[in-house]
Motif scaffolding. Structure first.
Motif, PDB file in Angstrom:
ATOM      1  N   ALA A  16       0.827  -1.206   0.000  1.00  0.00           N
ATOM      2  CA  ALA A  16       0.000   0.000   0.000  1.00  0.00           C
ATOM      3  C   ALA A  16       0.859   1.252   0.000  1.00  0.00           C
ATOM      4  O   ALA A  16       0.607   2.205  -0.735  1.00  0.00           O
ATOM      5  CB  ALA A  16      -0.932  -0.010   1.223  1.00  0.00           C
ATOM      6  N   ASP A  19       2.469   1.767  -3.421  1.00  0.00           N
ATOM      7  CA  ASP A  19       1.565   2.302  -4.416  1.00  0.00           C
ATOM      8  C   ASP A  19       1.305   3.773  -4.169  1.00  0.00           C
ATOM      9  O   ASP A  19       1.208   4.573  -5.094  1.00  0.00           O
ATOM     10  CB  ASP A  19       0.229   1.531  -4.400  1.00  0.00           C
ATOM     11  CG  ASP A  19       0.355   0.183  -5.093  1.00  0.00           C
ATOM     12  OD1 ASP A  19       1.259   0.050  -5.917  1.00  0.00           O
ATOM     13  OD2 ASP A  19      -0.440  -0.718  -4.801  1.00  0.00           O
ATOM     14  N   THR A  20       1.198   4.153  -2.867  1.00  0.00           N
ATOM     15  CA  THR A  20       0.965   5.549  -2.541  1.00  0.00           C
ATOM     16  C   THR A  20       2.140   6.401  -2.991  1.00  0.00           C
ATOM     17  O   THR A  20       1.979   7.480  -3.549  1.00  0.00           O
ATOM     18  CB  THR A  20       0.735   5.713  -1.025  1.00  0.00           C
ATOM     19  OG1 THR A  20      -0.362   4.907  -0.633  1.00  0.00           O
ATOM     20  CG2 THR A  20       0.461   7.170  -0.680  1.00  0.00           C
ATOM     21  N   GLY A  42      -4.763  -2.966  -5.435  1.00  0.00           N
ATOM     22  CA  GLY A  42      -4.007  -2.706  -4.220  1.00  0.00           C
ATOM     23  C   GLY A  42      -3.565  -1.284  -4.008  1.00  0.00           C
ATOM     24  O   GLY A  42      -2.916  -0.975  -3.008  1.00  0.00           O
ATOM     25  N   SER A  43      -3.892  -0.371  -4.906  1.00  0.00           N
ATOM     26  CA  SER A  43      -3.439   1.013  -4.736  1.00  0.00           C
ATOM     27  C   SER A  43      -4.242   1.701  -3.636  1.00  0.00           C
ATOM     28  O   SER A  43      -5.449   1.521  -3.515  1.00  0.00           O
ATOM     29  CB  SER A  43      -3.571   1.794  -6.050  1.00  0.00           C
ATOM     30  OG  SER A  43      -4.929   1.949  -6.403  1.00  0.00           O
ATOM     31  N   MET A  44      -3.557   2.478  -2.802  1.00  0.00           N
ATOM     32  CA  MET A  44      -4.173   3.258  -1.731  1.00  0.00           C
ATOM     33  C   MET A  44      -3.480   4.614  -1.703  1.00  0.00           C
ATOM     34  O   MET A  44      -2.275   4.706  -1.463  1.00  0.00           O
ATOM     35  CB  MET A  44      -4.024   2.545  -0.389  1.00  0.00           C
ATOM     36  CG  MET A  44      -4.689   1.172  -0.341  1.00  0.00           C
ATOM     37  SD  MET A  44      -4.325   0.278   1.197  1.00  0.00           S
ATOM     38  CE  MET A  44      -5.116   1.350   2.400  1.00  0.00           C
ATOM     39  N   HIS A  46      -3.726   8.752  -0.467  1.00  0.00           N
ATOM     40  CA  HIS A  46      -4.341   9.845   0.275  1.00  0.00           C
ATOM     41  C   HIS A  46      -4.339  11.102  -0.607  1.00  0.00           C
ATOM     42  O   HIS A  46      -3.288  11.516  -1.107  1.00  0.00           O
ATOM     43  CB  HIS A  46      -3.588  10.120   1.578  1.00  0.00           C
ATOM     44  CG  HIS A  46      -3.870   9.109   2.643  1.00  0.00           C
ATOM     45  ND1 HIS A  46      -3.085   7.983   2.830  1.00  0.00           N
ATOM     46  CD2 HIS A  46      -4.868   9.036   3.579  1.00  0.00           C
ATOM     47  CE1 HIS A  46      -3.565   7.266   3.830  1.00  0.00           C
ATOM     48  NE2 HIS A  46      -4.646   7.890   4.299  1.00  0.00           N
ATOM     49  N   LEU A  81      -8.931   8.852   1.553  1.00  0.00           N
ATOM     50  CA  LEU A  81      -8.176   7.686   1.108  1.00  0.00           C
ATOM     51  C   LEU A  81      -8.896   7.061  -0.073  1.00  0.00           C
ATOM     52  O   LEU A  81     -10.046   6.623   0.041  1.00  0.00           O
ATOM     53  CB  LEU A  81      -8.050   6.666   2.242  1.00  0.00           C
ATOM     54  CG  LEU A  81      -7.294   5.376   1.895  1.00  0.00           C
ATOM     55  CD1 LEU A  81      -5.843   5.684   1.517  1.00  0.00           C
ATOM     56  CD2 LEU A  81      -7.355   4.388   3.059  1.00  0.00           C
ATOM     57  N   GLU A  83      -8.971   4.071  -2.609  1.00  0.00           N
ATOM     58  CA  GLU A  83      -8.486   2.704  -2.799  1.00  0.00           C
ATOM     59  C   GLU A  83      -8.856   2.215  -4.196  1.00  0.00           C
ATOM     60  O   GLU A  83     -10.000   2.336  -4.633  1.00  0.00           O
ATOM     61  CB  GLU A  83      -9.099   1.778  -1.750  1.00  0.00           C
ATOM     62  CG  GLU A  83      -8.780   2.169  -0.314  1.00  0.00           C
ATOM     63  CD  GLU A  83      -9.395   1.197   0.687  1.00  0.00           C
ATOM     64  OE1 GLU A  83      -9.350  -0.020   0.418  1.00  0.00           O
ATOM     65  OE2 GLU A  83      -9.925   1.649   1.710  1.00  0.00           O
ATOM     66  N   GLU A  84      -7.852   1.688  -4.884  1.00  0.00           N
ATOM     67  CA  GLU A  84      -8.015   1.085  -6.200  1.00  0.00           C
ATOM     68  C   GLU A  84      -8.812   2.000  -7.130  1.00  0.00           C
ATOM     69  O   GLU A  84      -8.400   3.116  -7.396  1.00  0.00           O
ATOM     70  CB  GLU A  84      -8.650  -0.307  -6.048  1.00  0.00           C
ATOM     71  CG  GLU A  84      -7.788  -1.252  -5.213  1.00  0.00           C
ATOM     72  CD  GLU A  84      -8.325  -2.653  -5.149  1.00  0.00           C
ATOM     73  OE1 GLU A  84      -9.520  -2.865  -5.410  1.00  0.00           O
ATOM     74  OE2 GLU A  84      -7.526  -3.572  -4.835  1.00  0.00           O
ATOM     75  N   LYS A  86     -11.815   3.304  -6.599  1.00  0.00           N
ATOM     76  CA  LYS A  86     -12.929   3.919  -5.876  1.00  0.00           C
ATOM     77  C   LYS A  86     -12.772   5.440  -5.781  1.00  0.00           C
ATOM     78  O   LYS A  86     -12.764   6.024  -4.701  1.00  0.00           O
ATOM     79  CB  LYS A  86     -13.051   3.292  -4.484  1.00  0.00           C
ATOM     80  CG  LYS A  86     -13.361   1.799  -4.535  1.00  0.00           C
ATOM     81  CD  LYS A  86     -13.368   1.182  -3.149  1.00  0.00           C
ATOM     82  CE  LYS A  86     -13.602  -0.325  -3.226  1.00  0.00           C
ATOM     83  NZ  LYS A  86     -13.570  -0.959  -1.886  1.00  0.00           N
TER      84      LYS A  86
END
Length: 318
Positions: A16, A19-20, A42-44, A46, A81, A83-84, A86
């Motif tokens: 995570a 990816d961030t 799996g990307s997260m 902020h 946050l 995620e993927e 979203k």
């Protein structure tokens, strides 16, 4: 056992965080932020959001796609946050049921953007461009795939080197008409670049087409095609073609195909290229299709669509 669990947790967190760190957060245009990630899985990330300087001391509440967040998100400057895939439209309000103040649309794009699914890849690419002459007006079009027919265009950018080109989106958002200020008598030094940003839900894809105007100029169909003396076919330059014709010369492909066959058929009787705007037919057959089309004589760009006459003995239909 505990050691194994710690290793799994660390691997997940590391992924995570990785990816961030790799995510590229950019502002595409007013109120639109793009997260460019190496993988949707799996990307997260902020993402900081700001309602606006005017609301710095106001009790700002946030919603996502029109729904209140759980837990509630409050404040003029916040972080969300993502995620993927979203992403979504984040709106800010003066209260949970208060009026709209501002919004930020968060979209996600693969980086590199090499797994496109929104537009069809037709012959010649995803974007097709053409121009009727060298005055600088051109049109580009695209077609959505069946599963992404509801995808919407976010932005179209056109430019030549460092100069922006003005464009207007078609009513159905499947094309764009642009006007370049380039002088038609001047040799082109730089290509025109057209980029279409289009989204399906939160997924963003960018498609680019680069070209010289001379590569996409396609003359209009030849007008006033007619026959005289029973064997001499004549036609005119298109009304939309550049003047003078001596500077912007055309050449013409003349074909005779057997009766009942289309102009693009290989079942031909005659196939010649000429600079003249007339052609005398000297064949014995009395049933055939006379076809003619035009091309820029000097750049050898795209051919126009065919103009044709169907000859059936003494009856000629053009």
């Amino acid at each position: 056992m505990h050691t194994f669990l710690l290793m799994v947790v660390w691997a997940i967190l590391s992924g995570a965080i990785s990816d961030t760190q790799q995510a590229d957060v950019e502002t595409l245009m007013d109120n639109v932020v793009v997260l460019r990630v190496p993988s949707f899985t799996g990307s997260m990330v902020h993402v900081p959001l700001t309602c606006g300087e005017a609301f710095q001391n106001e009790p700002v509440f946030w919603k996502k796609n029109g729904q209140e967040l759980n837990p509630p998100l409050q404040g003029n400057q916040v972080q969300v946050l993502v995620e993927e895939m979203k992403g979504g439209n984040y709106t800010c309000h003066l209260s949970p049921s208060g009026g709209y103040l501002n919004h930020t649309l968060i979209l996600i794009q693969l980086n590199p953007d090499n797994r496109t699914v929104i537009l069809e890849n037709r012959e010649g690419g995803h974007i097709h461009c053409s121009a009727p002459n060298y005055t600088g007006s051109f049109h580009c079009s695209w077609k959505r795939t069946a599963l992404r027919s509801d995808a919407s265009v976010v932005l179209v950018k056109a430019e030549r080197f460092t100069e922006d080109i003005s464009c207007e989106l078609d009513g159905d958002a499947s094309g764009v008409r642009c006007q370049d200020a380039h002088c038609p008598y001047k040799e082109e030094q730089h290509r025109i670049s057209v980029t279409v940003y289009i989204r399906s839900h939160a997924r963003l894809e960018a498609y680019t087409k680069s070209f010289y105007l001379r590569e996409i100029v396609r003359p209009a169909k030849l007008p006033n095609l007619h026959i005289s003396d029973g064997k001499v076919f004549s036609w005119d330059y298109p009304d939309t073609w550049e003047k003078p014709c001596t500077f912007f010369g055309l050449q013409f492909e003349v074909k005779l195909v057997h009766s009942g066959h289309p102009c693009n058929s290989d079942n031909q009787i005659i196939n010649i290229t000429t600079d003249a705007t007339k052609y005398e037919v000297g064949v014995k057959t009395k049933k055939y299709v006379f076809c003619v089309r035009a091309q820029d004589k000097f750049t050898r760009g795209p051919w126009s669509h065919w103009s044709q006459c169907t000859v059936n003995k003494h009856n000629v239909a053009c």
